[in-house]
Write a protein that holds these residues in place. Structure first.
Motif, PDB file in Angstrom:
ATOM      1  N   ALA A   4      -5.919  -0.247  -1.612  1.00  0.00           N
ATOM      2  CA  ALA A   4      -4.841  -1.117  -2.086  1.00  0.00           C
ATOM      3  C   ALA A   4      -4.530  -2.207  -1.070  1.00  0.00           C
ATOM      4  CB  ALA A   4      -3.597  -0.293  -2.380  1.00  0.00           C
ATOM      5  N   ALA A   5      -4.577  -1.856   0.233  1.00  0.00           N
ATOM      6  CA  ALA A   5      -4.262  -2.831   1.280  1.00  0.00           C
ATOM      7  C   ALA A   5      -5.299  -3.949   1.341  1.00  0.00           C
ATOM      8  CB  ALA A   5      -4.183  -2.127   2.629  1.00  0.00           C
ATOM      9  N   SER A  56       0.835  -1.192   0.000  1.00  0.00           N
ATOM     10  CA  SER A  56       0.000   0.000   0.000  1.00  0.00           C
ATOM     11  C   SER A  56       0.877   1.253   0.000  1.00  0.00           C
ATOM     12  CB  SER A  56      -0.944  -0.020   1.212  1.00  0.00           C
ATOM     13  OG  SER A  56      -1.873   1.030   1.132  1.00  0.00           O
ATOM     14  N   ASN A  57       0.300   2.366   0.472  1.00  0.00           N
ATOM     15  CA  ASN A  57       0.982   3.651   0.359  1.00  0.00           C
ATOM     16  C   ASN A  57       0.431   4.611   1.405  1.00  0.00           C
ATOM     17  OD1 ASN A  57       2.818   5.390  -1.011  1.00  0.00           O
ATOM     18  ND2 ASN A  57       1.103   6.396  -2.027  1.00  0.00           N
ATOM     19  N   TYR A  99      -3.866   6.879   4.396  1.00  0.00           N
ATOM     20  CA  TYR A  99      -3.417   5.519   4.103  1.00  0.00           C
ATOM     21  C   TYR A  99      -4.283   4.946   2.986  1.00  0.00           C
ATOM     22  CZ  TYR A  99      -2.406   0.540   4.788  1.00  0.00           C
ATOM     23  OH  TYR A  99      -2.048  -0.770   4.614  1.00  0.00           O
ATOM     24  N   ASP A 100      -3.632   4.326   1.997  1.00  0.00           N
ATOM     25  CA  ASP A 100      -4.348   3.753   0.858  1.00  0.00           C
ATOM     26  C   ASP A 100      -4.979   2.427   1.288  1.00  0.00           C
ATOM     27  OD1 ASP A 100      -5.268   2.726  -1.533  1.00  0.00           O
ATOM     28  OD2 ASP A 100      -3.539   3.415  -2.684  1.00  0.00           O
ATOM     29  N   LYS A 154      -5.556   0.569  -6.192  1.00  0.00           N
ATOM     30  CA  LYS A 154      -4.596   1.563  -5.711  1.00  0.00           C
ATOM     31  C   LYS A 154      -5.084   2.981  -6.029  1.00  0.00           C
ATOM     32  CE  LYS A 154       0.362   2.645  -6.003  1.00  0.00           C
ATOM     33  NZ  LYS A 154       0.249   4.066  -6.383  1.00  0.00           N
TER      34      LYS A 154
END
Length: 250
Positions: free
Chosen positions: A208-209, A173-174, A204-205, A216
């Motif tokens: 995506a997680a 993730s990111n 927090y992404d 994403k």
């Protein structure tokens, strides 16, 4: 139709526009909840924000519309709206060749129209600079002249507005750190104080997680910090608060 809604409607219809005119675009909705807001009917607020950003043949744009709901206002005003439209016209794109030096990668004519309920309408115009700085996904610095265009608005002066984003990969993730500063560093009118508004977000992404790489940059959760010295140009009103946020990019 409200001008901001007209722009949002145009952006929503981008697939129908010429491919060579619109280079990229994004549309998102954010929900925020926080308290300790000054100069409002209630300290607690819920805000729904619609945003659009994009690049086109001759520049770029950013626009947002806030729908602010006051919680626990005890019978007073229960909501308000505020929004901005900020197009920029790129010298590099218009001339067809890079315009910049050193870390500066582009120079633009920067414009902003502010509109909301009450005497808040203003037109801003000036110069925008794009920078290439290590660790920043983007960094822009816009210097504006502010002209109030509604009766009772005393915010004429000069404003400096940096906007930025940094990305930090975490597993699959990111984490995104982005935001802006609005610094009115010179005011023309007595009764309107120079003010400094710092509004970053840490997100927090989550998409995506949970759902994988194909989601994403879609669903984010996080915290927004809001510091505003001399809020609305009122001397001694210093706002310092946090909001929890959820944001979805369509």
């Amino acid at each position: 139709m409200n001008r901001k809604w007209l722009l949002l409607a145009l952006v929503a219809a981008q697939p129908a526009l010429a491919d060579d005119m619109i280079q990229w675009w994004d549309f998102s909705a954010t929900a925020l909840y926080g308290d300790n807001y000054d100069l409002a009917p209630s300290e607690r607020q819920t805000t729904i924000t619609l945003e659009t950003a994009g690049g086109w043949k001759y520049g770029d744009w950013f626009a947002f519309q806030d729908f602010i709901y006051f919680n626990g206002n005890n019978g007073g005003k229960d909501s308000t709206t505020y929004g901005e439209i900020s197009p920029r016209f790129s010298a590099s794109k218009i001339l067809g060749k890079p315009v910049g030096v050193g870390a500066i990668t582009d120079v633009s004519l920067a414009l902003t129209y502010e509109e909301g309920e009450g005497p808040v309408k203003s037109f801003l115009y000036g110069v925008g600079l794009d920078f290439k700085i290590p660790y920043f996904s983007y960094f822009q610095l816009n210097t504006y002249r502010r002209d109030a265009i509604s009766t009772g608005n005393l915010s004429d002066g000069w404003q400096l507005t940096p906007v930025f984003r940094m990305d930090f990969p975490v597993g699959h993730s990111n984490i995104v750190f982005d935001g802006f500063i609005d610094w009115v560093f010179s005011a023309d009118n007595t009764g309107y104080e120079e003010n400094f508004h710092f509004n970053p977000q840490v997100k927090y992404d989550l998409g995506a997680a949970i759902f994988g790489a194909h989601k994403k940059d879609k669903l984010f959760v996080g915290i927004e910090y809001d510091y505003w010295k001399n809020k609305y140009g009122v001397k001694g009103i210093d706002q310092n608060t946090y909001s929890v946020i959820a944001k979805y990019h369509f």
